[in-house]
Design a protein around this motif. Structure first.
Motif, PDB file in Angstrom:
ATOM      1  N   VAL A   1      75.878  33.085  29.886  1.00  0.00           N
ATOM      2  CA  VAL A   1      75.185  32.995  28.605  1.00  0.00           C
ATOM      3  C   VAL A   1      74.641  34.377  28.252  1.00  0.00           C
ATOM      4  O   VAL A   1      73.934  34.988  29.051  1.00  0.00           O
TER       5      VAL A   1
ATOM      6  N   MET B   1      66.206  27.411  27.015  1.00  0.00           N
ATOM      7  CA  MET B   1      66.171  28.658  27.795  1.00  0.00           C
ATOM      8  C   MET B   1      65.644  28.420  29.210  1.00  0.00           C
ATOM      9  O   MET B   1      66.136  29.029  30.166  1.00  0.00           O
TER      10      MET B   1
ATOM     11  N   LYS C   1      71.696  30.998  33.083  1.00  0.00           N
ATOM     12  CA  LYS C   1      72.377  31.950  32.202  1.00  0.00           C
ATOM     13  C   LYS C   1      73.620  32.574  32.833  1.00  0.00           C
ATOM     14  O   LYS C   1      74.455  33.122  32.144  1.00  0.00           O
TER      15      LYS C   1
END
Length: 175
Positions: A47, A90, A95
């Protein structure tokens, strides 16, 4: 001696010229891939950007993909719980490694799919915790999302704490 240097230079230029041509062709193939609108069954990647609660940008093999979460719709950033949805995503996404089961490509060229991080279906998690609506219009058969949304409503989780939350598609239509 001049002939040897000349031959070496030709060999070097030919080799590097061929290498550059192959690189150019491989990048053309990537562009061609996008132009053909082929849809991969699955993408995995890192990500690199999270614009909101239901969209991510990932990189896989040097190519960037915009991913729209299938079957859900998060509040817009300017709506109540819009920023909270992004923050929740988040906190709950790895990520460095996400897997996307691609369902389709939308009219904006984004891949639409079910996003998994650490084995967790993030589409379902966003609805379950009250940070997204089940997007019934586009995912009627996703009954699990309906069940999770009803449970979040009943438990007044996230956006369901509000008396009368406005669905993002209604909000966008009023703009």
């Amino acid at each position: 001696m001049k002939k040897i240097i000349y031959i070496i230079m030709i060999v070097i230029l030919t080799y590097f010229g061929k290498f550059q041509t192959e690189e150019k062709n491989s990048s053309k193939e990537k562009v061609e891939y996008n132009k053909k609108n082929e849809i991969p069954e699955e993408v995995r990647g890192k990500v690199v950007y999270i614009p909101d609660g239901d969209t991510i940008h990932i990189v896989m093999n040097g190519e960037k993909f915009k991913i729209r979460f299938y079957g859900i719709d998060c509040p817009e950033s300017s709506q109540p719980y819009g920023l909270e949805a992004k923050e929740f995503l988040m906190k709950n996404i790895d990520k460095n490694d996400v897997r996307v089961e691609v369902v389709e490509k939308d009219r904006y060229g984004r891949l639409v799919g079910k996003v998994y991080s650490k084995g967790v279906n993030l589409n379902e998690l966003m609805v379950e915790e009250g940070y997204a609506w089940w997007y019934e219009k586009y995912a009627r058969k996703e009954k699990k999302l309906e069940i999770l949304q009803n449970r979040a409503k009943k438990d007044k989780k996230g956006l369901w704490e509000q008396d009368n939350p406005q669905a993002p598609w209604e909000y966008r239509n009023k703009k």
